[in-house]
Design a protein around this motif. Structure first.
Motif, PDB file in Angstrom:
ATOM      1  N   ALA A   1       0.768  -1.317   0.059  1.00  0.00           N
ATOM      2  CA  ALA A   1       0.065   0.236  -0.039  1.00  0.00           C
ATOM      3  C   ALA A   1       0.873   1.380  -0.021  1.00  0.00           C
ATOM      4  CB  ALA A   1      -1.019  -0.136   1.135  1.00  0.00           C
ATOM      5  N   VAL A   2       2.321   1.090   0.258  1.00  0.00           N
ATOM      6  CA  VAL A   2       3.030   2.123   0.269  1.00  0.00           C
ATOM      7  C   VAL A   2       3.615   2.711  -1.179  1.00  0.00           C
ATOM      8  CG1 VAL A   2       5.357   3.221   1.240  1.00  0.00           C
ATOM      9  CG2 VAL A   2       3.836   1.652   2.627  1.00  0.00           C
ATOM     10  N   PRO A   3       3.329   3.957  -1.417  1.00  0.00           N
ATOM     11  CA  PRO A   3       3.870   4.465  -2.635  1.00  0.00           C
ATOM     12  C   PRO A   3       5.437   4.053  -2.907  1.00  0.00           C
ATOM     13  CG  PRO A   3       2.667   6.170  -1.706  1.00  0.00           C
ATOM     14  CD  PRO A   3       2.901   4.877  -0.789  1.00  0.00           C
ATOM     15  N   LYS A   4       5.892   3.487  -3.969  1.00  0.00           N
ATOM     16  CA  LYS A   4       6.993   3.188  -4.355  1.00  0.00           C
ATOM     17  C   LYS A   4       7.517   3.177  -5.774  1.00  0.00           C
ATOM     18  CE  LYS A   4       5.228  -0.936  -3.266  1.00  0.00           C
ATOM     19  NZ  LYS A   4       3.930  -0.342  -3.190  1.00  0.00           N
ATOM     20  N   SER A   5       8.809   3.015  -6.167  1.00  0.00           N
ATOM     21  CA  SER A   5       9.119   3.060  -7.329  1.00  0.00           C
ATOM     22  C   SER A   5       8.426   1.937  -8.251  1.00  0.00           C
ATOM     23  CB  SER A   5      10.524   2.967  -7.775  1.00  0.00           C
ATOM     24  OG  SER A   5      11.175   1.746  -7.433  1.00  0.00           O
ATOM     25  N   ARG A   6       8.439   1.863  -9.581  1.00  0.00           N
ATOM     26  CA  ARG A   6       7.907   0.741 -10.493  1.00  0.00           C
ATOM     27  C   ARG A   6       8.605  -0.480 -10.235  1.00  0.00           C
ATOM     28  NH1 ARG A   6       4.609   0.554 -14.497  1.00  0.00           N
ATOM     29  NH2 ARG A   6       4.874  -1.167 -16.235  1.00  0.00           N
ATOM     30  N   VAL A   7      10.120  -0.457 -10.217  1.00  0.00           N
ATOM     31  CA  VAL A   7      10.682  -1.640 -10.035  1.00  0.00           C
ATOM     32  C   VAL A   7      10.648  -2.223  -8.490  1.00  0.00           C
ATOM     33  CG1 VAL A   7      13.090  -2.545  -9.883  1.00  0.00           C
ATOM     34  CG2 VAL A   7      12.464  -0.795 -11.568  1.00  0.00           C
ATOM     35  N   ALA A   8      10.616  -1.341  -7.686  1.00  0.00           N
ATOM     36  CA  ALA A   8      10.243  -1.837  -6.247  1.00  0.00           C
ATOM     37  C   ALA A   8       8.852  -2.659  -6.163  1.00  0.00           C
ATOM     38  CB  ALA A   8      10.334  -0.788  -5.238  1.00  0.00           C
ATOM     39  N   ALA A   9       7.881  -1.951  -6.859  1.00  0.00           N
ATOM     40  CA  ALA A   9       6.665  -2.533  -6.850  1.00  0.00           C
ATOM     41  C   ALA A   9       6.590  -3.910  -7.468  1.00  0.00           C
ATOM     42  CB  ALA A   9       5.759  -1.816  -7.183  1.00  0.00           C
ATOM     43  N   ILE A  10       7.091  -4.198  -8.604  1.00  0.00           N
ATOM     44  CA  ILE A  10       6.921  -5.386  -9.461  1.00  0.00           C
ATOM     45  C   ILE A  10       7.715  -6.166  -8.379  1.00  0.00           C
ATOM     46  CG2 ILE A  10       8.045  -6.207 -11.544  1.00  0.00           C
ATOM     47  CD1 ILE A  10       7.384  -3.710 -12.909  1.00  0.00           C
ATOM     48  N   SER A  11       8.763  -6.041  -7.955  1.00  0.00           N
ATOM     49  CA  SER A  11       9.622  -7.112  -7.214  1.00  0.00           C
ATOM     50  C   SER A  11       9.036  -7.247  -6.059  1.00  0.00           C
ATOM     51  CB  SER A  11      10.987  -6.357  -6.909  1.00  0.00           C
ATOM     52  OG  SER A  11      11.704  -5.990  -7.830  1.00  0.00           O
ATOM     53  N   LEU A  12       8.181  -6.581  -5.584  1.00  0.00           N
ATOM     54  CA  LEU A  12       7.442  -7.007  -4.253  1.00  0.00           C
ATOM     55  C   LEU A  12       6.368  -7.692  -4.606  1.00  0.00           C
ATOM     56  CD1 LEU A  12       6.849  -6.570  -1.157  1.00  0.00           C
ATOM     57  CD2 LEU A  12       5.373  -4.418  -1.772  1.00  0.00           C
ATOM     58  N   ARG A  13       5.840  -7.435  -5.785  1.00  0.00           N
ATOM     59  CA  ARG A  13       4.553  -8.386  -6.212  1.00  0.00           C
ATOM     60  C   ARG A  13       4.928 -10.058  -6.686  1.00  0.00           C
ATOM     61  NH1 ARG A  13       2.965  -3.474  -9.337  1.00  0.00           N
ATOM     62  NH2 ARG A  13       1.528  -2.441  -8.135  1.00  0.00           N
ATOM     63  N   VAL A  14       6.258  -9.702  -7.233  1.00  0.00           N
ATOM     64  CA  VAL A  14       6.935 -11.236  -7.560  1.00  0.00           C
ATOM     65  C   VAL A  14       6.945 -11.885  -6.179  1.00  0.00           C
ATOM     66  CG1 VAL A  14       8.788 -12.186  -8.323  1.00  0.00           C
ATOM     67  CG2 VAL A  14       7.567 -10.546  -9.828  1.00  0.00           C
ATOM     68  N   VAL A  15       7.743 -11.318  -5.106  1.00  0.00           N
ATOM     69  CA  VAL A  15       7.797 -12.149  -3.990  1.00  0.00           C
ATOM     70  C   VAL A  15       6.543 -12.266  -3.156  1.00  0.00           C
ATOM     71  CG1 VAL A  15       8.955 -11.583  -1.664  1.00  0.00           C
ATOM     72  CG2 VAL A  15      10.077 -10.838  -3.704  1.00  0.00           C
ATOM     73  N   ILE A  16       5.632 -11.726  -3.321  1.00  0.00           N
ATOM     74  CA  ILE A  16       4.222 -11.850  -2.764  1.00  0.00           C
ATOM     75  C   ILE A  16       3.689 -13.281  -3.313  1.00  0.00           C
ATOM     76  CG2 ILE A  16       1.867 -11.288  -2.401  1.00  0.00           C
ATOM     77  CD1 ILE A  16       3.094  -8.136  -1.786  1.00  0.00           C
ATOM     78  N   LEU A  17       3.879 -13.241  -4.616  1.00  0.00           N
ATOM     79  CA  LEU A  17       3.254 -14.256  -5.407  1.00  0.00           C
ATOM     80  C   LEU A  17       3.970 -15.693  -5.279  1.00  0.00           C
ATOM     81  CD1 LEU A  17       1.450 -15.362  -7.677  1.00  0.00           C
ATOM     82  CD2 LEU A  17       3.287 -14.723  -9.145  1.00  0.00           C
ATOM     83  N   VAL A  18       5.503 -15.532  -5.099  1.00  0.00           N
ATOM     84  CA  VAL A  18       6.190 -16.756  -4.739  1.00  0.00           C
ATOM     85  C   VAL A  18       5.594 -17.117  -3.285  1.00  0.00           C
ATOM     86  CG1 VAL A  18       8.369 -17.651  -4.036  1.00  0.00           C
ATOM     87  CG2 VAL A  18       8.123 -16.279  -6.180  1.00  0.00           C
ATOM     88  N   GLY A  19       5.286 -16.183  -2.355  1.00  0.00           N
ATOM     89  CA  GLY A  19       4.974 -16.334  -1.100  1.00  0.00           C
ATOM     90  C   GLY A  19       3.809 -17.050  -0.990  1.00  0.00           C
ATOM     91  N   LEU A  20       2.802 -16.654  -1.796  1.00  0.00           N
ATOM     92  CA  LEU A  20       1.407 -17.114  -1.887  1.00  0.00           C
ATOM     93  C   LEU A  20       1.291 -18.375  -2.237  1.00  0.00           C
ATOM     94  CD1 LEU A  20      -0.477 -13.896  -3.048  1.00  0.00           C
ATOM     95  CD2 LEU A  20      -0.655 -15.116  -0.869  1.00  0.00           C
ATOM     96  N   ILE A  21       2.049 -18.747  -3.270  1.00  0.00           N
ATOM     97  CA  ILE A  21       2.123 -20.139  -3.994  1.00  0.00           C
ATOM     98  C   ILE A  21       2.853 -20.981  -3.086  1.00  0.00           C
ATOM     99  CG2 ILE A  21       3.451 -21.649  -5.712  1.00  0.00           C
ATOM    100  CD1 ILE A  21       2.993 -19.047  -7.647  1.00  0.00           C
ATOM    101  N   GLY A  22       3.888 -20.632  -2.333  1.00  0.00           N
ATOM    102  CA  GLY A  22       4.532 -21.742  -1.244  1.00  0.00           C
ATOM    103  C   GLY A  22       3.754 -21.875  -0.211  1.00  0.00           C
ATOM    104  N   THR A  23       3.069 -20.904   0.179  1.00  0.00           N
ATOM    105  CA  THR A  23       2.266 -21.262   1.776  1.00  0.00           C
ATOM    106  C   THR A  23       0.790 -21.911   1.207  1.00  0.00           C
ATOM    107  OG1 THR A  23       2.847 -18.783   2.587  1.00  0.00           O
ATOM    108  CG2 THR A  23       1.190 -19.882   3.484  1.00  0.00           C
ATOM    109  N   PHE A  24       0.326 -21.719   0.068  1.00  0.00           N
ATOM    110  CA  PHE A  24      -0.491 -22.527  -0.601  1.00  0.00           C
ATOM    111  C   PHE A  24      -0.153 -23.929  -0.640  1.00  0.00           C
ATOM    112  CE2 PHE A  24      -2.737 -25.003  -4.154  1.00  0.00           C
ATOM    113  CZ  PHE A  24      -3.965 -24.703  -3.837  1.00  0.00           C
TER     114      PHE A  24
END
Length: 121
Positions: A60-83
């Motif tokens: 939810a915190v505003p950030k640069s485009r690269v940081a946002a994409i990186s965070l989304r990729v890490v979240i996706l990996v975390g969601l898949i792993g926890t699933f």
């Protein structure tokens, strides 16, 4: 809907899913007769859901485009792993919570791509 409002909404969905995952994993880890009481797998699920909750706040915190994409990729990996952990532990509700979290992440990604797309006028 403004970008910040949509971003916060998707972060709230992801946060709610992470908190539900924490509660379910804590229940499985602490309560006897769940089949995974005191197991390393349930403990990993707890820590993974805590990490996802922290990343939901960062989403939810505003950030640069690269940081946002990186965070989304890490979240996706975390969601898949926890699933997957939820499936291995036979704690189906953890997996359901991660699917809800994935929905929040998809909402965030689709709204962001809609914001950056040029208009056809």
């Amino acid at each position: 809907m403004s970008h910040s409002h949509s971003s916060k909404l998707s972060a709230i969905v992801l946060l709610a899913a992470s908190l539900a995952g924490i509660a379910i994993a804590l229940y499985a880890y602490l309560i006897p007769l769940t089949g995974v009481t005191g197991s390393l797998g349930a403990l990993v699920a707890i820590f993974a859901c805590v990490a996802l909750a922290i990343m939901a706040f960062l989403l939810a915190v505003p950030k640069s485009r690269v940081a946002a994409i990186s965070l989304r990729v890490v979240i996706l990996v975390g969601l898949i792993g926890t699933f997957f952990v939820g499936l291995l532990l036979h704690q189906w509700w953890i997996s359901v919570a991660m699917v809800v979290g994935l929905t929040g992440l998809i909402l965030d990604m689709t709204h962001t791509s809609r914001q950056t797309r040029p208009t056809d006028s």
